[in-house]
Design a protein around this motif. Structure first.
Motif, mmCIF file in Angstrom:
data_model
loop_
_atom_site.group_PDB
_atom_site.id
_atom_site.type_symbol
_atom_site.label_atom_id
_atom_site.label_comp_id
_atom_site.label_asym_id
_atom_site.label_seq_id
_atom_site.Cartn_x
_atom_site.Cartn_y
_atom_site.Cartn_z
ATOM 1 N N LEU A 198 7.897 -22.922 -1.260
ATOM 2 C CA LEU A 198 9.080 -22.796 -2.121
ATOM 3 C C LEU A 198 8.965 -23.636 -3.384
ATOM 4 C CD1 LEU A 198 11.980 -22.740 0.503
ATOM 5 C CD2 LEU A 198 11.659 -21.062 -1.338
ATOM 6 N N GLY A 199 8.387 -24.819 -3.264
ATOM 7 C CA GLY A 199 8.265 -25.701 -4.421
ATOM 8 C C GLY A 199 7.410 -25.129 -5.531
ATOM 9 N N LEU A 200 6.402 -24.315 -5.186
ATOM 10 C CA LEU A 200 5.535 -23.726 -6.209
ATOM 11 C C LEU A 200 6.276 -22.695 -7.044
ATOM 12 C CD1 LEU A 200 2.125 -23.128 -4.359
ATOM 13 C CD2 LEU A 200 2.861 -25.106 -5.681
ATOM 14 N N LEU A 201 7.293 -22.066 -6.444
ATOM 15 C CA LEU A 201 8.014 -21.001 -7.150
ATOM 16 C C LEU A 201 8.842 -21.526 -8.315
ATOM 17 C CD1 LEU A 201 7.945 -17.920 -6.305
ATOM 18 C CD2 LEU A 201 7.042 -19.499 -4.626
ATOM 19 N N ASP A 202 9.055 -22.843 -8.374
ATOM 20 C CA ASP A 202 9.789 -23.428 -9.504
ATOM 21 C C ASP A 202 9.086 -23.164 -10.826
ATOM 22 O OD1 ASP A 202 11.487 -24.441 -7.621
ATOM 23 O OD2 ASP A 202 10.667 -26.482 -7.664
ATOM 24 N N ALA A 203 7.781 -22.938 -10.774
ATOM 25 C CA ALA A 203 7.011 -22.750 -12.002
ATOM 26 C C ALA A 203 7.119 -21.323 -12.542
ATOM 27 C CB ALA A 203 5.537 -23.086 -11.735
ATOM 28 N N LEU A 204 7.777 -20.427 -11.804
ATOM 29 C CA LEU A 204 7.883 -19.030 -12.219
ATOM 30 C C LEU A 204 9.274 -18.724 -12.739
ATOM 31 C CD1 LEU A 204 6.002 -17.297 -9.251
ATOM 32 C CD2 LEU A 204 5.063 -18.222 -11.372
ATOM 33 N N GLY A 253 0.819 -1.211 0.000
ATOM 34 C CA GLY A 253 0.000 0.000 0.000
ATOM 35 C C GLY A 253 0.851 1.257 0.000
ATOM 36 N N LYS A 254 1.942 1.245 0.737
ATOM 37 C CA LYS A 254 2.805 2.428 0.819
ATOM 38 C C LYS A 254 3.526 2.706 -0.495
ATOM 39 C CE LYS A 254 3.402 2.150 5.809
ATOM 40 N NZ LYS A 254 4.317 2.030 6.969
ATOM 41 N N LEU A 255 3.639 1.680 -1.346
ATOM 42 C CA LEU A 255 4.290 1.849 -2.647
ATOM 43 C C LEU A 255 3.283 2.074 -3.780
ATOM 44 C CD1 LEU A 255 7.010 -0.972 -2.522
ATOM 45 C CD2 LEU A 255 7.390 1.499 -2.308
ATOM 46 N N GLY A 256 2.000 1.902 -3.504
ATOM 47 C CA GLY A 256 1.015 1.977 -4.595
ATOM 48 C C GLY A 256 1.067 0.755 -5.486
ATOM 49 N N VAL A 257 1.434 -0.380 -4.901
ATOM 50 C CA VAL A 257 1.570 -1.640 -5.629
ATOM 51 C C VAL A 257 0.283 -2.443 -5.483
ATOM 52 C CG1 VAL A 257 2.766 -3.873 -5.575
ATOM 53 C CG2 VAL A 257 4.082 -1.744 -5.456
ATOM 54 N N ARG A 258 -0.139 -3.085 -6.557
ATOM 55 C CA ARG A 258 -1.349 -3.917 -6.499
ATOM 56 C C ARG A 258 -1.010 -5.298 -5.966
ATOM 57 N NH1 ARG A 258 -6.363 -3.947 -10.605
ATOM 58 N NH2 ARG A 258 -6.501 -1.974 -9.498
ATOM 59 N N VAL A 259 -1.830 -5.775 -5.032
ATOM 60 C CA VAL A 259 -1.592 -7.059 -4.374
ATOM 61 C C VAL A 259 -2.540 -8.112 -4.928
ATOM 62 C CG1 VAL A 259 -1.762 -8.317 -2.198
ATOM 63 C CG2 VAL A 259 -0.740 -6.034 -2.241
ATOM 64 N N ALA A 260 -1.993 -9.205 -5.438
ATOM 65 C CA ALA A 260 -2.788 -10.372 -5.825
ATOM 66 C C ALA A 260 -2.672 -11.388 -4.693
ATOM 67 C CB ALA A 260 -2.283 -10.966 -7.137
ATOM 68 N N LEU A 261 -3.779 -11.584 -3.976
ATOM 69 C CA LEU A 261 -3.776 -12.508 -2.836
ATOM 70 C C LEU A 261 -3.984 -13.930 -3.348
ATOM 71 C CD1 LEU A 261 -5.867 -10.380 -0.319
ATOM 72 C CD2 LEU A 261 -3.437 -10.942 -0.149
ATOM 73 N N MET A 262 -2.984 -14.759 -3.175
ATOM 74 C CA MET A 262 -2.982 -16.116 -3.723
ATOM 75 C C MET A 262 -3.549 -17.135 -2.732
ATOM 76 S SD MET A 262 -1.751 -15.870 -6.793
ATOM 77 C CE MET A 262 -0.896 -14.649 -7.788
ATOM 78 N N ASN A 263 -4.222 -18.119 -3.270
ATOM 79 C CA ASN A 263 -4.821 -19.179 -2.470
ATOM 80 C C ASN A 263 -3.739 -20.144 -1.993
ATOM 81 O OD1 ASN A 263 -6.235 -21.584 -1.661
ATOM 82 N ND2 ASN A 263 -8.009 -20.869 -2.821
ATOM 83 N N THR A 264 -3.663 -20.376 -0.685
ATOM 84 C CA THR A 264 -2.623 -21.262 -0.142
ATOM 85 C C THR A 264 -2.875 -22.726 -0.492
ATOM 86 O OG1 THR A 264 -3.824 -21.385 1.960
ATOM 87 C CG2 THR A 264 -2.092 -19.717 1.762
ATOM 88 N N GLY A 265 -4.017 -23.020 -1.107
ATOM 89 C CA GLY A 265 -4.291 -24.382 -1.531
ATOM 90 C C GLY A 265 -3.938 -24.648 -2.982
ATOM 91 N N PHE A 266 -3.300 -23.677 -3.648
ATOM 92 C CA PHE A 266 -2.964 -23.836 -5.062
ATOM 93 C C PHE A 266 -2.015 -25.015 -5.303
ATOM 94 C CE2 PHE A 266 -3.667 -19.250 -6.779
ATOM 95 C CZ PHE A 266 -4.930 -19.597 -7.188
ATOM 96 N N ALA A 267 -2.268 -25.713 -6.418
ATOM 97 C CA ALA A 267 -1.271 -26.612 -6.982
ATOM 98 C C ALA A 267 -0.371 -25.788 -7.896
ATOM 99 C CB ALA A 267 -1.951 -27.734 -7.759
ATOM 100 N N LYS A 268 0.778 -26.354 -8.264
ATOM 101 C CA LYS A 268 1.757 -25.595 -9.045
ATOM 102 C C LYS A 268 1.190 -25.063 -10.372
ATOM 103 C CE LYS A 268 5.996 -26.994 -8.875
ATOM 104 N NZ LYS A 268 7.292 -27.710 -9.112
ATOM 105 N N PRO A 269 0.445 -25.864 -11.162
ATOM 106 C CA PRO A 269 -0.070 -25.333 -12.433
ATOM 107 C C PRO A 269 -1.039 -24.158 -12.237
ATOM 108 C CG PRO A 269 -0.173 -27.731 -12.413
ATOM 109 C CD PRO A 269 0.154 -27.306 -11.024
#
Length: 543
Positions: free
Chosen positions: A149-155, A112-128
């Motif tokens: 950490l394992g989900l970040l491999d897809a990015l 908020g202090k940077l004016g950045v948009r936040v995408a709130l991600m679901n903690t139940g996501f699978a990697k795809p």
């Protein structure tokens, strides 16, 4: 109509003052906070306000202990400087994949202090799913708990990332940065952060029960959103509330934002546990608990001697939302905790629609109640004509004053005369209370008759031998669709399929009787307790 809406708005601002949002003795401070909300968004503005007026008051209590509003402000500013140094600037989108703890709150405030948009991600996501949502929302950095950490491999490897929470014993990749690292590196920098030109806002994801979650952006912020919640729900000004509903979803997020606006202490826990939640309420003398119905169900299922270990006399409000509240759970909650239950109905897109208080739930167990101040609910038929008759099921439309900006993929909800479709169908009973009959797309047409699963499910939940239940429609050559019931038995019970069918036949129309009954150990539900019906529709029953 415009005059009526204007009067409602005036009443709403009066309500905010009377309920302790803003100090009438400090009008300049109140005006400053309103102005900052339009710049930083509420997630940062309310923390800045509380840091000025009550810096030593605990804003968050989590598994690391308490952290004051002054520290939340100082640390989030340091994190904002660190993110800016990493190339995260106004207008970009960051993804936050975190459970409920201070790191999530600090990340949102820094954004908020940077004016950045936040995408709130679901903690139940699978990697795809995670990768696809990040690509669709154009995420340029990710702040996340170490367990993901394992989900970040897809990015892409070059995407900036910061850890919001580190589990004990986690081996971190070389060069990994944490929020604590950013706080240590940039805390001493006292130069004020330049304010953004406009708030970045949020992208809140829908539940995704019918496919990939859609992104619902929220940029414009109005104090009326707070008024709508406190109108019929007794948020404790300057008090303590426990939130176990996930903050990445709309109910948990809204509850935390209102708590912050009222200068409350919010108690968080990363993973839900029924008994541990009661302990949090007792240890912190919390006046309010925010949960989803499945969590509430687990708390009512605790043995009486377990519940008796905890002094819950401070608790005067249990707020639930996120999925349907059955009449059976409503009655059991009142029996267990007293008349403290509040049922919030709304959606990611429409925001608040109605709230049922304990008196409403005593009149009609399971009702979602009445519209709060500045909100309205109307029913429309399939020809877009308003339906006003009592006990007549039609499509539910909502006007809440919280404008939905359309999904990030370009689609939008149907709007009739300023009222937006909730995607549900329901009816008003003789007391003027709204009853939700089910999702519009959950309706099953079997042999030419319309069946809403919720009615059958609520009937079966009344049985002592049924712990959880879902009814879906599956393809049938003769009837088009036939009803199939999935039942989780109550521990220690062994329900009989034929007796289950006979019970429905004795209480409802014949076409509402399930042709099949399948017993499971548990039903597929997402993080907010919503049933993932498509999994059951695709279930391959044993021959």
């Amino acid at each position: 109509m415009k005059m009526a809406h204007a009067l409602e708005t005036v009443k709403a601002f009066g309500l905010l003052r009377s309920r302790g949002v803003g100090d009438p003795k400090k009008p300049l401070e109140s005006l400053r906070t309103i102005r900052e909300t339009k710049i930083y968004g509420p997630q940062a503005a309310t923390i800045r306000h509380n840091a000025r007026v009550k810096p030593d008051f605990p804003g968050i209590i989590d598994e690391r202990g308490p952290i004051s509003y002054g520290e939340l402000d100082t640390q989030s500013s340091a994190i904002a400087r660190g993110l800016r140094a990493a190339g995260v600037t106004e207008g970009t989108v960051i993804g936050i994949l975190a459970r409920d703890h201070r790191g999530l709150v600090l990340s949102m405030a820094a954004a908020g202090k940077l004016g950045v948009r936040v995408a709130l991600m679901n903690t139940g996501f699978a990697k795809p799913q995670f990768a696809e949502v990040c690509a669709r929302e154009k995420v340029k950095a990710v702040l996340h708990d170490s367990e993901f950490l394992g989900l970040l491999d897809a990015l892409p490897a070059e995407l900036p990332r910061v850890l919001t929470w580190v589990d004990d014993g986690t081996e971190l990749p070389e060069g990994t940065q944490t929020l604590d690292d950013l706080v240590d590196a940039y805390r001493a920098d006292s130069a004020p952060l330049p304010p953004p030109s406009k708030p970045g806002g949020f992208i809140i994801l829908t539940s995704g029960t019918t496919g990939l979650p859609k992104g619902a952006p929220r940029t414009k912020v109005t104090p009326l959103s707070t008024a709508q919640l406190i109108d019929r729900i007794p948020f404790p000004p300057g008090g303590t509330q426990v939130i176990v509903s996930p903050i990445f979803h709309s109910t948990g997020l809204a509850s935390w934002l209102v708590a912050s606006a009222m200068g409350n202490t919010v108690v968080l826990r990363r993973r839900f546990d029924a008994e541990a939640t009661l302990k949090l309420v007792a240890d912190n003398k919390a006046q309010m608990l925010v949960a989803v119905p499945t969590m509430l169900h687990r708390m009512t299922e605790l043995a009486p001697e377990v519940r008796a270990r905890y002094d819950l006399s401070s608790l005067n409000c249990i707020l639930v939302a996120g999925s349907a509240l059955s009449p059976e759970l409503c009655a059991k909650t009142t029996e267990t905790f007293g008349p403290v239950l509040y049922n919030l109905y709304g959606s990611t897109e429409c925001a608040v629609a109605t709230v049922a208080n304990p008196d409403d739930l005593a009149l009609a167990p399971g009702t979602v109640g009445r519209a709060p101040i500045t909100c309205e609910v109307r029913l429309f038929d399939d020809n877009d004509k308003q339906v006003t008759a009592v006990d007549t099921t039609a499509r539910i439309f909502i006007r809440s004053g919280a404008p939905f900006e359309g999904y990030t993929d370009g689609r939008h909800k149907q709007i009739i005369d300023g009222y937006m479709s909730s995607g549900d169908v329901g009816h008003f009973n003789e007391h003027g209370l709204l009853m939700v009959d089910g999702r519009d797309d959950d309706m099953i047409v079997s042999g030419g008759e319309n069946v809403f699963p919720l009615e059958v499910e609520n009937l079966l939940l009344e049985r002592d031998d049924v712990n959880d239940v879902a009814v879906v429609g599956v393809d049938d050559v003769e009837f088009g669709k036939r009803l199939r019931a999935f039942i989780v038995p109550e521990p220690g019970h062994t329900p009989d399929a034929d007796e289950i069918k006979a019970h429905v036949k004795n209480n409802l129309a014949r076409y509402k009787v399930p042709r099949e009954v399948i017993f499971l150990d548990e039903l597929p539900r997402n993080q907010t307790g919503k049933l993932v019906r498509r999994t059951l529709v695709e279930y391959e029953a044993p021959a």
